[in-house]
Design a protein around this motif. Structure first.
Motif, PDB file in Angstrom:
ATOM      1  N   GLU A 126      20.761   5.535  -3.388  1.00  0.00           N
ATOM      2  CA  GLU A 126      20.521   5.412  -1.949  1.00  0.00           C
ATOM      3  C   GLU A 126      20.034   6.744  -1.398  1.00  0.00           C
ATOM      4  OE1 GLU A 126      24.109   4.037  -0.042  1.00  0.00           O
ATOM      5  OE2 GLU A 126      24.128   2.162  -1.163  1.00  0.00           O
ATOM      6  N   ILE A 127      19.290   6.645  -0.277  1.00  0.00           N
ATOM      7  CA  ILE A 127      18.865   7.883   0.376  1.00  0.00           C
ATOM      8  C   ILE A 127      20.114   8.645   0.789  1.00  0.00           C
ATOM      9  CG2 ILE A 127      16.637   6.980   1.156  1.00  0.00           C
ATOM     10  CD1 ILE A 127      17.900   6.685   3.969  1.00  0.00           C
ATOM     11  N   PRO A 128      20.123   9.937   0.750  1.00  0.00           N
ATOM     12  CA  PRO A 128      18.998  10.850   0.525  1.00  0.00           C
ATOM     13  C   PRO A 128      18.874  11.322  -0.919  1.00  0.00           C
ATOM     14  CG  PRO A 128      20.841  12.090   1.386  1.00  0.00           C
ATOM     15  CD  PRO A 128      21.306  10.655   1.273  1.00  0.00           C
ATOM     16  N   ASP A 129      19.259  10.534  -1.920  1.00  0.00           N
ATOM     17  CA  ASP A 129      19.193  10.969  -3.312  1.00  0.00           C
ATOM     18  C   ASP A 129      17.770  11.440  -3.641  1.00  0.00           C
ATOM     19  OD1 ASP A 129      19.010  11.026  -6.204  1.00  0.00           O
ATOM     20  OD2 ASP A 129      20.905   9.921  -6.216  1.00  0.00           O
ATOM     21  N   PRO A 130      17.613  12.684  -4.103  1.00  0.00           N
ATOM     22  CA  PRO A 130      16.273  13.220  -4.356  1.00  0.00           C
ATOM     23  C   PRO A 130      15.536  12.527  -5.490  1.00  0.00           C
ATOM     24  CG  PRO A 130      17.959  14.760  -5.116  1.00  0.00           C
ATOM     25  CD  PRO A 130      18.671  13.665  -4.382  1.00  0.00           C
ATOM     26  N   ILE A 131      16.235  11.841  -6.370  1.00  0.00           N
ATOM     27  CA  ILE A 131      15.567  11.125  -7.464  1.00  0.00           C
ATOM     28  C   ILE A 131      14.619  10.068  -6.913  1.00  0.00           C
ATOM     29  CG2 ILE A 131      15.961   9.541  -9.416  1.00  0.00           C
ATOM     30  CD1 ILE A 131      18.511  11.185  -9.997  1.00  0.00           C
ATOM     31  N   LEU A 132      14.945   9.502  -5.753  1.00  0.00           N
ATOM     32  CA  LEU A 132      14.085   8.483  -5.152  1.00  0.00           C
ATOM     33  C   LEU A 132      12.704   9.032  -4.799  1.00  0.00           C
ATOM     34  CD1 LEU A 132      16.714   6.706  -2.899  1.00  0.00           C
ATOM     35  CD2 LEU A 132      15.583   5.748  -4.925  1.00  0.00           C
ATOM     36  N   ARG A 133      12.565  10.351  -4.761  1.00  0.00           N
ATOM     37  CA  ARG A 133      11.273  10.983  -4.438  1.00  0.00           C
ATOM     38  C   ARG A 133      10.476  11.333  -5.694  1.00  0.00           C
ATOM     39  NH1 ARG A 133       9.809   9.715   0.551  1.00  0.00           N
ATOM     40  NH2 ARG A 133      11.493  10.086   2.048  1.00  0.00           N
ATOM     41  N   ASP A 134      11.065  11.099  -6.871  1.00  0.00           N
ATOM     42  CA  ASP A 134      10.353  11.377  -8.116  1.00  0.00           C
ATOM     43  C   ASP A 134       9.208  10.382  -8.314  1.00  0.00           C
ATOM     44  OD1 ASP A 134      12.156  13.389  -8.604  1.00  0.00           O
ATOM     45  OD2 ASP A 134      13.214  12.340 -10.221  1.00  0.00           O
ATOM     46  N   ILE A 135       8.140  10.856  -8.921  1.00  0.00           N
ATOM     47  CA  ILE A 135       7.021   9.981  -9.270  1.00  0.00           C
ATOM     48  C   ILE A 135       7.276   9.476 -10.688  1.00  0.00           C
ATOM     49  CG2 ILE A 135       4.539   9.863  -9.678  1.00  0.00           C
ATOM     50  CD1 ILE A 135       4.241  11.980  -7.453  1.00  0.00           C
ATOM     51  N   ALA A 194      12.302   0.676 -11.093  1.00  0.00           N
ATOM     52  CA  ALA A 194      13.190   1.338 -12.045  1.00  0.00           C
ATOM     53  C   ALA A 194      13.763   2.638 -11.487  1.00  0.00           C
ATOM     54  CB  ALA A 194      12.458   1.587 -13.362  1.00  0.00           C
ATOM     55  N   ILE A 195      12.984   3.354 -10.700  1.00  0.00           N
ATOM     56  CA  ILE A 195      13.474   4.627 -10.144  1.00  0.00           C
ATOM     57  C   ILE A 195      14.704   4.412  -9.262  1.00  0.00           C
ATOM     58  CG2 ILE A 195      11.993   4.661  -8.088  1.00  0.00           C
ATOM     59  CD1 ILE A 195      12.830   7.680 -10.361  1.00  0.00           C
ATOM     60  N   GLN A 196      14.867   3.226  -8.700  1.00  0.00           N
ATOM     61  CA  GLN A 196      16.016   2.953  -7.842  1.00  0.00           C
ATOM     62  C   GLN A 196      17.327   2.906  -8.635  1.00  0.00           C
ATOM     63  OE1 GLN A 196      13.791  -0.420  -5.736  1.00  0.00           O
ATOM     64  NE2 GLN A 196      15.267   0.271  -4.200  1.00  0.00           N
ATOM     65  N   ILE A 197      17.222   2.772  -9.945  1.00  0.00           N
ATOM     66  CA  ILE A 197      18.421   2.852 -10.789  1.00  0.00           C
ATOM     67  C   ILE A 197      18.381   4.138 -11.632  1.00  0.00           C
ATOM     68  CG2 ILE A 197      18.980   0.392 -10.800  1.00  0.00           C
ATOM     69  CD1 ILE A 197      17.603   0.278 -13.608  1.00  0.00           C
ATOM     70  N   GLY A 198      17.534   5.066 -11.206  1.00  0.00           N
ATOM     71  CA  GLY A 198      17.482   6.377 -11.838  1.00  0.00           C
ATOM     72  C   GLY A 198      16.616   6.478 -13.073  1.00  0.00           C
TER      73      GLY A 198
END
Length: 175
Positions: free
Chosen positions: A8-17, A49-53
């Motif tokens: 969930e926001i603000p987790d910085p992983i969500l901004r990874d490409i 997939a990025i939403q689960i890291g």
């Protein structure tokens, strides 16, 4: 299969490409199964997939055709591996979007009404289709995730700040 935590926001992983997936990636079948189980449990209609890291260019979508109240929705699972969207229509559509990574927050987002989408599915088959309607909105939303973009990035700063406050408050209450 496993139900995995959704970032969930603000987790910085969500901004990874997210990185492209190799055709011989042996982890894909398990990843896809886990993504569907996680998405259905949430419940949601799309998950990147990025939403689960996992920073791989994979997304799953199931618009789940509605049925009568007493019946379960008809599942229509779709897998998009290394998707590319192009040729956005000039016509736009507005949809009140939500996101599993921004729980309980919805806002109207304006996107192209249709796009051309190219992808590989879980069987290795390639697809090249013009898509529209809810599927086009969902594909664009999930594609944004693969590029480190959240639906709130399409909103004003005030609305983005409101979304963050609401999610942070919810996170504090769950602890």
């Amino acid at each position: 299969m496993a139900i995995l935590p959704i970032l969930e926001i603000p987790d910085p992983i969500l901004r990874d490409i997210s990185a492209p997936v190799a055709p011989d990636d042996a982890s894909l079948p398990q990843l896809i199964a886990d993504m569907f189980e996680t998405m259905y449990d949430a419940p949601g209609i799309g998950l990147a997939a990025i939403q689960i890291g996992v920073a791989k260019r994979v997304m799953v979508i199931d618009l789940q055709e509605e049925q009568d109240e007493d019946e379960k929705p008809i599942r229509q699972p779709r897998v998009f591996i290394n998707p590319v969207i192009s040729e956005p229509s000039e016509e736009v559509s507005a949809y009140n979007e939500g996101c599993l990574s921004i729980p309980e927050y919805y806002a109207e987002v304006i996107r192209p009404a249709s796009v051309r989408a190219q992808w590989t599915d879980e069987t290795g088959a390639t697809h090249d289709e013009r898509i529209d309607g809810m599927l086009a909105t969902c594909v664009q939303h999930e594609m944004d995730h693969l590029n480190g973009v959240l639906f709130t990035d399409h909103l004003s700063k005030l609305k983005r700040d409101m979304a963050l406050k609401k999610v942070l408050k919810g996170q504090r209450l769950r602890r």
